[in-house]
Design an enzyme around this catalytic site. Sequence first.
Site, PDB file in Angstrom:
ATOM      1  CD  GLU A  20     -64.511  23.109 -89.736  1.00 13.11           C
ATOM      2  OE1 GLU A  20     -65.385  22.754 -88.942  1.00 13.11           O
ATOM      3  OE2 GLU A  20     -64.131  24.291 -89.852  1.00 13.11           O
ATOM      4  CB  THR A  27     -59.407  22.308 -88.283  1.00 16.05           C
ATOM      5  OG1 THR A  27     -58.046  21.925 -87.978  1.00 16.05           O
ATOM      6  CG2 THR A  27     -60.340  21.166 -87.932  1.00 16.05           C
ATOM      7  N   GLY A  74     -65.610  15.386 -97.981  1.00 13.05           N
ATOM      8  CA  GLY A  74     -64.961  14.099 -98.120  1.00 13.05           C
ATOM      9  C   GLY A  74     -64.112  13.805 -96.897  1.00 13.05           C
ATOM     10  NE  ARG A  81     -60.753  22.935 -71.265  1.00 12.48           N
ATOM     11  CZ  ARG A  81     -61.091  22.714 -72.527  1.00 12.48           C
ATOM     12  NH1 ARG A  81     -61.727  23.654 -73.199  1.00 12.48           N
ATOM     13  NH2 ARG A  81     -60.774  21.586 -73.122  1.00 12.48           N
ATOM     14  CG  LEU A 119     -68.851  20.471 -94.213  1.00 18.49           C
ATOM     15  CD1 LEU A 119     -69.084  21.943 -94.484  1.00 18.49           C
ATOM     16  CD2 LEU A 119     -70.138  19.816 -93.734  1.00 18.49           C
ATOM     17  N   GLY A 147     -60.477  12.154 -86.049  1.00 18.99           N
ATOM     18  CA  GLY A 147     -59.020  12.050 -85.965  1.00 18.99           C
ATOM     19  C   GLY A 147     -58.596  11.919 -84.522  1.00 18.99           C
ATOM     20  N   GLY A 148     -58.246  13.038 -83.893  1.00 22.45           N
ATOM     21  CA  GLY A 148     -57.810  13.004 -82.502  1.00 22.45           C
ATOM     22  C   GLY A 148     -58.915  13.354 -81.517  1.00 22.45           C
ATOM     23  CE1 TYR A 174     -56.083  29.933 -78.591  1.00 18.42           C
ATOM     24  CE2 TYR A 174     -55.735  30.480 -76.277  1.00 18.42           C
ATOM     25  CZ  TYR A 174     -56.077  29.565 -77.254  1.00 18.42           C
ATOM     26  OH  TYR A 174     -56.404  28.269 -76.912  1.00 18.42           O
TER      27      TYR A 174
END
Lengths: 539, 539
Positions: free
Chosen positions: A255, A203, A259, A385, A257, A123-124, A445
């Site tokens: 994810e 995801t 399809g 980062r 797995l 995808g991205g 996080y």
Amino acid sequence: MAYNKWGTEDEAKELSPSIQKMLSKMLGATKPTPSSKPLLAASNATETDVATIGAIVGSQYIAVDDEQRRPRARGKSYLDLLDWRMDDEVTAPDLVVAPGTEEEILEILHYCSHERIAVVPFGGGTSVVGGITPLPGGHRAVISLDLVRFDALEDVDEVSGLATLGAGLSGPHAEMKLAEHGLQLGHFPQSFPYATIGGFAATRSSGQNSAGYGRFDEMVRELTVVTPVGIIRPGHSSPATAAGPSIKEIFLGSEGLFGVITRVRVRVHPIPEDKQYEAFTFASFDKGVAALRAVEQAGSGPTVLRLSDEIESSVNLTSTDKIGESDAEENKGCLAITMFEGTKEHADRAHAETRALMLANGGRSVGEEPARQWEKGRFGAPVLRDSLMDAGALCETLETATDWSNVPRLKKAVSAAIAKELVDESAALIMCHVSHVYATGCSLYFTIVAGASDDPQQTARKWRAAKSAATEAMTLHGGTITHHHAVGTDHLPWMDKEIEVLGIDILQAVKQRLDPAGILNPGKTFDRGTSMPHSLRND
Amino acid sequence: MAYNKWGTEDEAKELSPSIQKMLSKMLGATKPTPSSKPLLAASNATETDVATIGAIVGSQYIAVDDEQRRPRARGKSYLDLLDWRMDDEVTAPDLVVAPGTEEEILEILHYCSHERIAVVPFGGGTSVVGGITPLPGGHRAVISLDLVRFDALEDVDEVSGLATLGAGLSGPHAEMKLAEHGLQLGHFPQSFPYATIGGFAATRSSGQNSAGYGRFDEMVRELTVVTPVGIIRPGHSSPATAAGPSIKEIFLGSEGLFGVITRVRVRVHPIPEDKQYEAFTFASFDKGVAALRAVEQAGSGPTVLRLSDEIESSVNLTSTDKIGESDAEENKGCLAITMFEGTKEHADRAHAETRALMLANGGRSVGEEPARQWEKGRFGAPVLRDSLMDAGALCETLETATDWSNVPRLKKAVSAAIAKELVDESAALIMCHVSHVYATGCSLYFTIVAGASDDPQQTARKWRAAKSAATEAMTLHGGTITHHHAVGTDHLPWMDKEIEVLGIDILQAVKQRLDPAGILNPGKTFDRGTSMPHSLRND
């Protein structure tokens, strides 16, 4: 997006003098992590592969050149970015294909099943957990199947608040198309500028407005998925059902797995008529957590509700332009951000009730400015980062979630595990925030900045040890191994602890039924520990 | 609960003069449906079965006598109750067992797998869709496995708002145990007085306070399930996770096909400090639906939000003591009920925002009394069905859900399908209400009263035809085949339309992995239409 960093060259940010000063003070003298442009492994695709798949999709939608293979070779984890700074050859998909219909995908999957070619949906390319690494898993080649041509807003039901979006639409493109109808999805993970609708579903992504609009998996009404044995549309024509186990929930988080997700029907809402902001500070993280809990359990309804710990607040991560400038009033103690959206009446009421609870729980209002600053800079952190890596720092994030009662224990355990591995000749900055709240608990996080070695291999080993220790701590102290980053290959070694061996057996049974040749993402199939996870690939 | 009616003998209600008058006016002269006490089929359990299973659980927890078999022979659908009014022998479980631990259940499942004995888990016995009918499915006997001994409140986390409840606890028992900690589950389906925690999870139950507290499947954090191949605890130690497909969502709604649910960890909340009520009337059902939609989509937060159509409002079903008395002011038009719970501040705000939206959308307040009456009588309706049957009426309910934009179409299609089958020599009363709302749509719940034939077999055929036509209409007009009654055996023939053939394949794959001998509820295994559904069993 550049293949070897977050975002585009235009987005690159120089580190401010204050952050440079902070880095050198904390981490000591650092040397820039070297830049390199390693070769890609040669393509294993045969002429027959190219001709056959080209005939299915049209020759303009297939490529075997390095320019197309390179950006689909790695995701955007710190380890992925490090791979581009080493001299070793980088593995890459052997072939890139961009089909335009479900029927074309089905034909490709048939060919690949017959020819033992692995398929990795793309995808991205923003995975930070090794989700798109082209592992062949014993197959003779790997195809990167790009969903970019599934880019339509297919239908809109303004009364019900539903829209069907192509899986290849990026966050901004989806929002632009919905805005033409006065609607919004409201899903804003940090990957929003580049990640796609299909990736969000695959995801179980969660965005920064999750307090108001829920996780992406909660927004999904129906999916279209092309499996090697046929097309399925898990989900329902109704908002809820008691008609047996949820097939949709097997594909959410799958994810790639089982399809290839091509379309997603999602809940949308009118573009908010009103938006209100307020920031608060708390004397301690635990006090702030208690306030967030009170707000969420009362059901007072903020759209955004988040809290930084003392260290993150002092570094002023809420504004990427001001990182390291820690003299502002709002950076004393722990900073909490609230935002309220909806009709004016709704925002007023949610704001008033939330504000009262924040104050009653020891919060002090510091006005709306810090909240507005946070909103402005909220997609900027990943870009920094790259600059930090250039400056010789190791920088990565990881995340978990747990019950409210377990927050202090889990935060302490994960921080200690990371520190044990990273703090050596130089210090490490281990920052934490709560950004997703639920009635029964919240996410944690962690953002980590530490000194990098001159040798990228050495730095990679160091980070892998820290990541492994942190994940181990999560499984031992009541946390999930991932709250919204997904499993990818990085988290595979802990899946048996997360869902038990019988859970893995169930997923294997589904996998065997839908993908009998095992061609879909074979390198990250959930199995009883016999996989070769990304996190161990160089050890 | 009596085996052949809802509730206990004490709860039985005489029909009020007004409802008797209404019935004779509407349905013409009716004769009471005869009462009978049919024999049970003889038990097929062998002495070895009794001795072996008795040795596992202790001899006081096993029974083969009719007194124990009879209440576990049927659920509480209209067809189930009719079975007790015919002279035909009624099939029943061959043996009743009440294990006390997961390990005992595992041993029983091992024995039954080896001996080809079917197992039907039993909670409160309130299924209205044939969920507990003891179909052997080719096995030599059927065991009813009663969860009654799993009756503990195992743990409470007051900070996180979480509690673990035994699957055999009834609604009231669970609430009483939680109340000792100042907590509430807030799950109030009409089956609340008798249904159990395990049953709520196994069937994806939804209660009347779902606007405030969600469906039961949304409340569940974690389950303990004993499958023939081992014990699994699907769910998570955290409130949300991105660690792959949801194993928990495979067991929610699994209706005993994959294993026996023994414990359920659920979200709980403090007993509300404040409760507020208000009822409104709307000139039409569509206007009322638009108001409910506005309230739900704004997120204004009522705990209860429901709307009766013109017919249901005129019959005054909101108060079971006053059914048929249609002269009250609140019974003109369509009656909507709202209720608000939580802290005083929260209830005030939710009430004010909801009230403003109800009024802005054409509602007229009729004060709090109709809402209070509804709350008082809300578990009474099923008891009335027995009295209606005694009086010679056919009475049953069915339910679906759909998108907001599709509500008028689906309501019309289902009503027409039912009317076509039921309206003949006598009229039929087809009432409808919305009782569960979501951002994108709502449920539609139909209550049907019609004339019964002197011959229960004939009446059963008539109802099966109506139920079949209604379900067919749901699949053709955008509804789910069940919003909260579950699949049981009655809805099996439409599962391929609900989840597609590939969806059934997935569930079969899971079933084969977890229950290789196929002993769990074999009569209602999801398969590609080769089952013998309850709805066709006498045809």
